[in-house]
Design a protein around this motif. Structure first.
Motif, mmCIF file in Angstrom:
data_model
loop_
_atom_site.group_PDB
_atom_site.id
_atom_site.type_symbol
_atom_site.label_atom_id
_atom_site.label_comp_id
_atom_site.label_asym_id
_atom_site.label_seq_id
_atom_site.Cartn_x
_atom_site.Cartn_y
_atom_site.Cartn_z
ATOM 1 N N LYS A 189 37.728 52.392 61.983
ATOM 2 C CA LYS A 189 36.863 51.245 62.231
ATOM 3 C C LYS A 189 36.936 50.833 63.690
ATOM 4 C CE LYS A 189 35.679 46.616 60.602
ATOM 5 N NZ LYS A 189 36.030 45.505 59.696
ATOM 6 N N LYS A 190 38.203 50.841 64.233
ATOM 7 C CA LYS A 190 38.379 50.494 65.642
ATOM 8 C C LYS A 190 37.665 51.490 66.537
ATOM 9 C CE LYS A 190 41.952 49.808 69.160
ATOM 10 N NZ LYS A 190 43.386 49.817 69.436
ATOM 11 N N ALA A 191 37.671 52.775 66.115
ATOM 12 C CA ALA A 191 37.043 53.814 66.924
ATOM 13 C C ALA A 191 35.524 53.793 66.816
ATOM 14 C CB ALA A 191 37.572 55.181 66.494
ATOM 15 N N ILE A 192 34.956 53.433 65.675
ATOM 16 C CA ILE A 192 33.508 53.567 65.445
ATOM 17 C C ILE A 192 32.745 52.283 65.768
ATOM 18 C CG2 ILE A 192 33.342 52.842 63.029
ATOM 19 C CD1 ILE A 192 31.808 55.976 64.703
ATOM 20 N N ASP A 193 33.498 51.157 65.877
ATOM 21 C CA ASP A 193 32.813 49.891 66.189
ATOM 22 C C ASP A 193 31.976 49.985 67.452
ATOM 23 O OD1 ASP A 193 35.263 47.485 64.894
ATOM 24 O OD2 ASP A 193 33.594 48.567 63.943
ATOM 25 N N PRO A 194 32.526 50.668 68.492
ATOM 26 C CA PRO A 194 31.689 50.739 69.724
ATOM 27 C C PRO A 194 30.578 51.777 69.642
ATOM 28 C CG PRO A 194 34.059 50.945 70.203
ATOM 29 C CD PRO A 194 33.876 51.153 68.745
ATOM 30 N N PHE A 195 30.492 52.524 68.562
ATOM 31 C CA PHE A 195 29.565 53.640 68.504
ATOM 32 C C PHE A 195 28.121 53.169 68.692
ATOM 33 C CE2 PHE A 195 27.073 57.023 66.626
ATOM 34 C CZ PHE A 195 27.701 58.155 67.069
ATOM 35 N N HIS A 196 27.749 52.170 67.887
ATOM 36 C CA HIS A 196 26.367 51.671 67.976
ATOM 37 C C HIS A 196 26.112 50.887 69.255
ATOM 38 C CE1 HIS A 196 25.128 53.204 64.120
ATOM 39 N NE2 HIS A 196 26.248 52.700 63.567
ATOM 40 N N PRO A 197 27.114 50.070 69.692
ATOM 41 C CA PRO A 197 26.871 49.437 71.009
ATOM 42 C C PRO A 197 26.678 50.454 72.112
ATOM 43 C CG PRO A 197 28.615 48.283 69.880
ATOM 44 C CD PRO A 197 28.279 49.461 69.034
ATOM 45 N N TRP A 198 27.360 51.566 72.038
ATOM 46 C CA TRP A 198 27.154 52.629 73.027
ATOM 47 C C TRP A 198 25.711 53.155 72.935
ATOM 48 C CZ3 TRP A 198 32.289 55.449 71.620
ATOM 49 C CH2 TRP A 198 33.355 54.901 72.365
ATOM 50 N N ALA A 199 25.331 53.370 71.684
ATOM 51 C CA ALA A 199 23.975 53.911 71.498
ATOM 52 C C ALA A 199 22.910 52.962 72.025
ATOM 53 C CB ALA A 199 23.735 54.205 70.009
ATOM 54 N N GLU A 200 23.211 51.656 71.972
ATOM 55 C CA GLU A 200 22.258 50.651 72.423
ATOM 56 C C GLU A 200 22.499 50.284 73.889
ATOM 57 O OE1 GLU A 200 22.846 47.473 69.695
ATOM 58 O OE2 GLU A 200 22.185 48.650 67.952
ATOM 59 N N LYS A 201 23.389 51.015 74.529
ATOM 60 C CA LYS A 201 23.693 50.829 75.947
ATOM 61 C C LYS A 201 24.293 49.471 76.257
ATOM 62 C CE LYS A 201 19.980 53.937 77.467
ATOM 63 N NZ LYS A 201 18.795 54.096 78.376
ATOM 64 N N LYS A 202 24.914 48.867 75.239
ATOM 65 C CA LYS A 202 25.536 47.574 75.466
ATOM 66 C C LYS A 202 26.992 47.723 75.945
ATOM 67 C CE LYS A 202 22.751 45.105 72.027
ATOM 68 N NZ LYS A 202 22.804 44.326 70.775
ATOM 69 N N LYS A 203 27.610 48.885 75.681
ATOM 70 C CA LYS A 203 29.001 49.115 76.059
ATOM 71 C C LYS A 203 29.165 50.576 76.450
ATOM 72 C CE LYS A 203 33.729 48.375 74.436
ATOM 73 N NZ LYS A 203 34.569 47.944 73.301
ATOM 74 N N THR A 204 29.966 50.840 77.463
ATOM 75 C CA THR A 204 30.130 52.231 77.907
ATOM 76 C C THR A 204 31.563 52.736 77.848
ATOM 77 O OG1 THR A 204 30.427 51.494 80.182
ATOM 78 C CG2 THR A 204 28.161 52.019 79.475
ATOM 79 N N LEU A 205 32.605 51.867 77.602
ATOM 80 C CA LEU A 205 34.009 52.310 77.632
ATOM 81 C C LEU A 205 34.822 51.609 76.549
ATOM 82 C CD1 LEU A 205 36.265 53.911 79.111
ATOM 83 C CD2 LEU A 205 36.642 51.853 80.504
ATOM 84 N N ALA A 206 35.656 52.401 75.849
ATOM 85 C CA ALA A 206 36.634 51.868 74.872
ATOM 86 C C ALA A 206 38.014 52.422 75.254
ATOM 87 C CB ALA A 206 36.287 52.295 73.440
ATOM 88 N N GLU A 207 39.017 51.518 75.407
ATOM 89 C CA GLU A 207 40.345 51.939 75.868
ATOM 90 C C GLU A 207 41.344 52.011 74.711
ATOM 91 O OE1 GLU A 207 41.216 48.989 78.813
ATOM 92 O OE2 GLU A 207 40.366 50.208 80.419
ATOM 93 N N ASN A 208 42.303 52.942 74.920
ATOM 94 C CA ASN A 208 43.434 53.091 73.962
ATOM 95 C C ASN A 208 42.980 53.256 72.517
ATOM 96 O OD1 ASN A 208 45.326 52.803 76.062
ATOM 97 N ND2 ASN A 208 45.263 50.561 75.880
ATOM 98 N N VAL A 209 42.067 54.182 72.319
ATOM 99 C CA VAL A 209 41.594 54.472 70.960
ATOM 100 C C VAL A 209 42.469 55.577 70.356
ATOM 101 C CG1 VAL A 209 39.639 55.263 69.581
ATOM 102 C CG2 VAL A 209 39.246 53.839 71.621
ATOM 103 N N PRO A 210 42.981 55.372 69.154
ATOM 104 C CA PRO A 210 43.818 56.427 68.520
ATOM 105 C C PRO A 210 42.956 57.597 68.062
ATOM 106 C CG PRO A 210 43.579 54.570 67.033
ATOM 107 C CD PRO A 210 42.944 54.135 68.325
ATOM 108 N N CYS A 211 43.427 58.817 68.330
ATOM 109 C CA CYS A 211 42.717 60.031 67.946
ATOM 110 C C CYS A 211 43.684 60.936 67.160
ATOM 111 C CB CYS A 211 42.187 60.779 69.170
ATOM 112 S SG CYS A 211 41.068 59.795 70.173
ATOM 113 N N ARG A 212 43.121 61.693 66.217
ATOM 114 C CA ARG A 212 43.952 62.530 65.353
ATOM 115 C C ARG A 212 43.688 63.994 65.638
ATOM 116 N NH1 ARG A 212 43.310 62.094 58.957
ATOM 117 N NH2 ARG A 212 41.268 62.926 59.520
ATOM 118 N N LYS A 213 44.790 64.744 65.922
ATOM 119 C CA LYS A 213 44.674 66.168 66.166
ATOM 120 C C LYS A 213 44.565 66.922 64.847
ATOM 121 C CE LYS A 213 47.339 66.398 70.478
ATOM 122 N NZ LYS A 213 48.464 67.069 71.164
ATOM 123 N N LYS A 214 44.339 68.239 64.978
ATOM 124 C CA LYS A 214 44.237 69.109 63.807
ATOM 125 C C LYS A 214 45.504 69.072 62.969
ATOM 126 C CE LYS A 214 43.575 73.965 62.505
ATOM 127 N NZ LYS A 214 43.360 75.342 63.008
#
Length: 866
Positions: free
Chosen positions: A81-106
């Motif tokens: 949820k923390k990672a995808i919240d900015p997804f749509h704002p990015w798409a709408e050009k309202k936000k361009t950067l999200a810091e310290n987002v957790p990512c999962r490797k293989k």
């Protein structure tokens, strides 16, 4: 990279297809040049349509695998949820950067990334282009810095020690920067109030001046420490100077002030404790030492000094204690034993072959870590343990190999352990037997007897010996004999230990013995001689019919009756019982040659009785077994024969003397001269008269011996002298037969206490007998002085004696037929007389001979003691 749009216009230098291909190449070059991970994802489906190699490496996927993923797959579920919240704002050009987002490797591990994204069209779809930058190390460093600052702040504000800082101004002044809460508590001054002020301004002239002096010393020395006492509290302050790295000037002083009151008291207590510890160690009732971690001896107590002597301190412990001077293989010194920890080990061949149990205890000695070693001599204990182990092994071997059955059972009869002999007896396997009780093996009719044995067991701790029967597994009964006792195990539990013997064979033997005894009694009853057994009080225990007939009784009527109560002549009974007492006293058989016995009809019998001591079954004391032969008629015949011998000997002696005298006168020429032929005849007559005279003397001698009328006139005599005289007497007869007479006599005197005439008679009879049956060769007389006896041998080289005649050699009137050659024939009394005389002196006479190998006659006499 800047793209020129004019190059993509219609009609330009390049066709649109070529331009598109070039643009794609440029895009791939951009992908590869970027250090961030790049992906292109469809906004509607969140599916990844394109990515660069950095993105693949960052997440651990191949490019083919990465293109099958969606945006949610790249983040932990709980953090999606923390990672995808900015997804749509990015798409709408309202936000361009999200810091310290957790990512999962293989592989499931998580890393942290800064993500920048912009909307774009890709392959005719609305997409989002994202850029991943791995900031895990930066995040970890930032968190570590925050943690370190928080940790230092916690230490600074939470420690009980006073932490303070002083600024050293260029002018030489000292101004406080501040101190922690502990400083505020100790000084009573808030840190903010002291900041920028001098020590004199904060604490006044007296204390401020002292502080200035100490700060000046720190600037000069670099580090300075001091102690001071305030209201019974002892403080220690450590100052450290910090220099400017460029100028090298001291710019700050960092100080730490600690309350060391308890530490000082502890040091004093430790010092006292050390003195006390040494005193205690010196009084421990075992040999001890204290060693350091390397095994160097620091101290020993008095008990150890008595064993190893002085001069051990400073040396390696194993060079002093171990006989081989080598460190023990499992020495706790090798493992660096901890404080207060205890380790115990055993070592052999120490302190001169002893076995020691050494207890090691980690301790502080002299302010340093050390080890206390307590030595206990367990040599005897080890020997006892070894002896016990051997005893147990022997018992186990005896238990398993014993021919007698052995069983251990609970008090209720359940078997705990049985040996193989017991299993063989009852016919069960060990597994089967251990499920049984002794009640399962006991016939019901023995129930009351078993309870009686159990009562004995409870009362005395033992039972038996007790005979009963066992029921084998096959159902067959066998007789057994049991003995048992209560034993207490190591667990304190009482059990019954039993030894069981199969007495089947013994029972059979008893039946056979019983039958044999019955047959023996029948034989005893049919024997014509008297057979009896009496105890020390004269009671008959065994009587045969021959004895019972003397009293007109049946044998069983005399059992238990005292001999003195039924014998008609008191003097005879006392004499017979006196012989019984002599046998019981000395424990040796006796022979009563002429016992007078008067029966119930007053008929007198002469009995020859032998009495021997006997251990009779069922009788604890020794009893007398006697066998009497009625020699009444034999004595009459012997008396008649002796009367004839005496009469004939006496009547012949006088006329022989007259004849010998007359013939002697004729031979001497007293009655006139006789011719050669007459002399030969008269000489022959004289020899026969001498022979007849010797025969008469032998008859008289044997008669006197048998009548007990010979009296020995003993005196100290040298047996060698008697031998020499006999040799002299027999020189002429030996010379006439061409036989050598030889002697082998000792140089020292062979002294005996004997009758010289009788001993001479013995030696003469033996020499005379040897000359009679020796045709050629020699007769040798030798004497040997033994420890308690003197031994005399008469050895000849004659014809010898056959084996069948040897047992009859010393009987009266025995003459064995000569194998070869003539010889003088006598009455056969010489050897019998010699034997009787030797035995009257307490000696023995015997012979060794073989046909054709000569004969050796040997007699011994007791040596005369000085």
């Amino acid at each position: 990279m800047k793209i020129n749009p004019s190059r993509y216009l219609t009609g330009g230098a390049y066709s649109s297809k070529r331009l598109l291909k070039e643009a794609a190449g440029q895009t791939q070059a951009v992908y590869k040049a970027l250090t961030d991970g790049v992906w292109v994802a469809e906004i509607k489906t969140k599916k990844i349509l394109q990515c660069n190699s950095n993105a693949c490496r960052m997440f651990g996927y191949s490019q083919a695998q990465f293109l099958t993923k969606r945006i949610p797959d790249l983040h932990p579920p709980r953090n999606f949820k923390k990672a995808i919240d900015p997804f749509h704002p990015w798409a709408e050009k309202k936000k361009t950067l999200a810091e310290n987002v957790p990512c999962r490797k293989k592989d499931g591990t998580v890393f942290w990334a800064d993500i920048a994204a912009r909307p774009a069209r890709f392959r005719g779809r609305k997409c989002l282009v994202g850029f991943f930058r791995n900031v895990t190390e930066r995040k970890q460093a930032a968190e570590a810095l925050r943690d370190r600052e928080a940790f230092l702040s916690a230490i600074y504000q939470g420690t009980h020690e006073v932490l303070f800082a002083v600024e050293v101004c260029a002018s030489g002044e000292f101004r406080f920067i501040g101190w922690n809460r502990a400083g505020e508590t100790l000084t009573g001054v808030r840190s903010a109030d002291a900041e920028g002020r001098t020590p004199v301004e904060v604490f006044g002239p007296e204390m401020g001046t002292r502080l200035l002096t100490r700060y000046q010393r720190c600037v000069k020395q670099g580090d300075y420490a001091y102690e001071e006492v305030s209201k019974l509290t002892i403080f220690q302050t450590s100052l450290t100077a910090l220099r400017d790295p460029v100028s090298g000037r001291v710019v700050k002083i960092i100080g730490v002030t600690m309350d060391i009151t308890e530490r000082k008291r502890s040091e004093e207590a430790l010092h006292e404790s050390k003195d006390l510890s040494v005193s205690v160690l010196m009084t421990i009732p075992f040999p001890i030492d204290v060693v350091d971690k390397d095994g160097n001896i620091l101290m020993v107590n008095e008990r150890m000094e008595k064993i190893i002597g002085l001069g051990a301190v400073g040396k390696k412990c194993w060079t002093i204690y171990k006989d081989d001077k080598k460190q023990c293989r499992h020495c706790p010194l090798r493992t660096n034993i901890g404080l207060g920890k205890t380790e115990t080990m055993e070592t052999e061949k120490a302190l001169g072959g002893k076995t020691l149990e050494i207890h090691h205890i980690g301790m502080i000695f002299g302010g340093k870590k050390a080890i206390l070693e307590v030595f206990i001599d367990i040599t005897e204990r080890k020997r006892s343990e070894e002896a016990l182990r051997e005893s147990e092994e022997k018992f186990r071997a005896m238990f398993e190999t014993s021919p007698s059955g052995m069983a251990l059972c609970e008090m209720d009869g359940a078997f705990v352990q049985v040996n193989q002999a017991y299993l063989d007896m009852i016919g069960y396997t060990r597994k089967e037997a251990l499920k049984l009780t002794f009640w399962d093996l006991t016939p019901k009719e023995y129930g009351k007897f078993e309870k009686k044995q159990l009562r004995s067991l409870e009362k005395t701790g033992r039972y038996g010996p007790y005979e009963k029967e066992y029921i084998r597994k096959t159902g067959k009964r066998i007789p057994v004999l049991l003995n048992g006792a209560i034993v207490t195990g190591a667990d304190g539990k009482k059990r019954i230990w039993s030894v069981v013997m199969d007495i089947t064979e013994r029972k059979k033997s008893e039946e056979i013995l019983k039958e044999s005894r019955h047959q023996l009694l029948q034989i005893i009853d049919t024997v014509p001689h008297i057979i009896f057994a009496r105890d020390s009080r004269g009671r008959f225990l065994l009587v045969n019919r021959a004895l019972a007939g003397m009293y007109d009784k049946e044998p069983q009527e005399l059992i238990g009756v005292r001999f003195q109560d039924i014998h008609p002549v008191k003097e005879e009974s006392e004499k017979f019982l006196g012989g019984d007492r002599e046998v019981l006293l000395h424990g040796k058989p006796i022979l009563v040659s002429d016992g007078v016995f008067t029966d119930i009809h007053k008929k007198v019998h002469i009995l020859q009785t032998i009495k021997v001591p006997l251990e009779m079954q069922g009788i604890k004391e020794t009893v007398i077994l006697g066998v009497s032969v009625d020699v009444t008629e034999q004595r009459k015949v012997e008396e008649f024969r002796n009367d004839i011998v005496r009469t004939v000997s006496h009547e012949l002696r006088t006329p022989l003397s007259i004849e010998k005298g007359g013939v002697g006168l004729l031979l001497d020429g007293s009655t006139g001269t006789i011719n050669k032929k007459q002399k030969t005849i008269l000489t022959t007559v004289m020899k026969n008269i001498d022979r007849l005279s010797r025969m008469i003397d032998s008859l008289l001698s044997i008669s006197k011996i048998e009548a007990g009328k010979i009296e020995l006139k003993k005196e100290a005599m040298n047996l060698s002298d008697a031998v020499r005289e006999v040799i002299f007497d027999f020189k002429i007869p030996a010379k006439e037969k061409n036989i050598k007479l030889e002697t082998d006599l000792p140089k020292e005197k062979a002294m005996v206490f004997a009758d010289p005439d009788r001993i001479m008679q013995v030696v003469s009879n033996l020499v005379d007998n040897a000359l009679k049956f020796t045709l050629q060769g020699s007769v040798t007389l030798s004497i040997r002085i033994l420890q308690r006896e003197v031994e005399c041998d008469v050895r000849d080289t004659g014809i010898g004696i056959t084996a069948e005649n040897m047992p009859k050699l010393f009987e009266k009137f025995q003459q064995f037929s000569r194998i070869v050659g003539p010889g003088e024939k006598g009455l056969g009394l010489g050897l019998s007389i010699a034997k009787e005389i030797v035995e009257m002196h307490g000696g023995k006479l015997w012979s060794k001979s073989a046909l054709g190998q000569g004969t050796t006659m040997t007699f011994i006499l007791p040596k005369m003691q000085k």
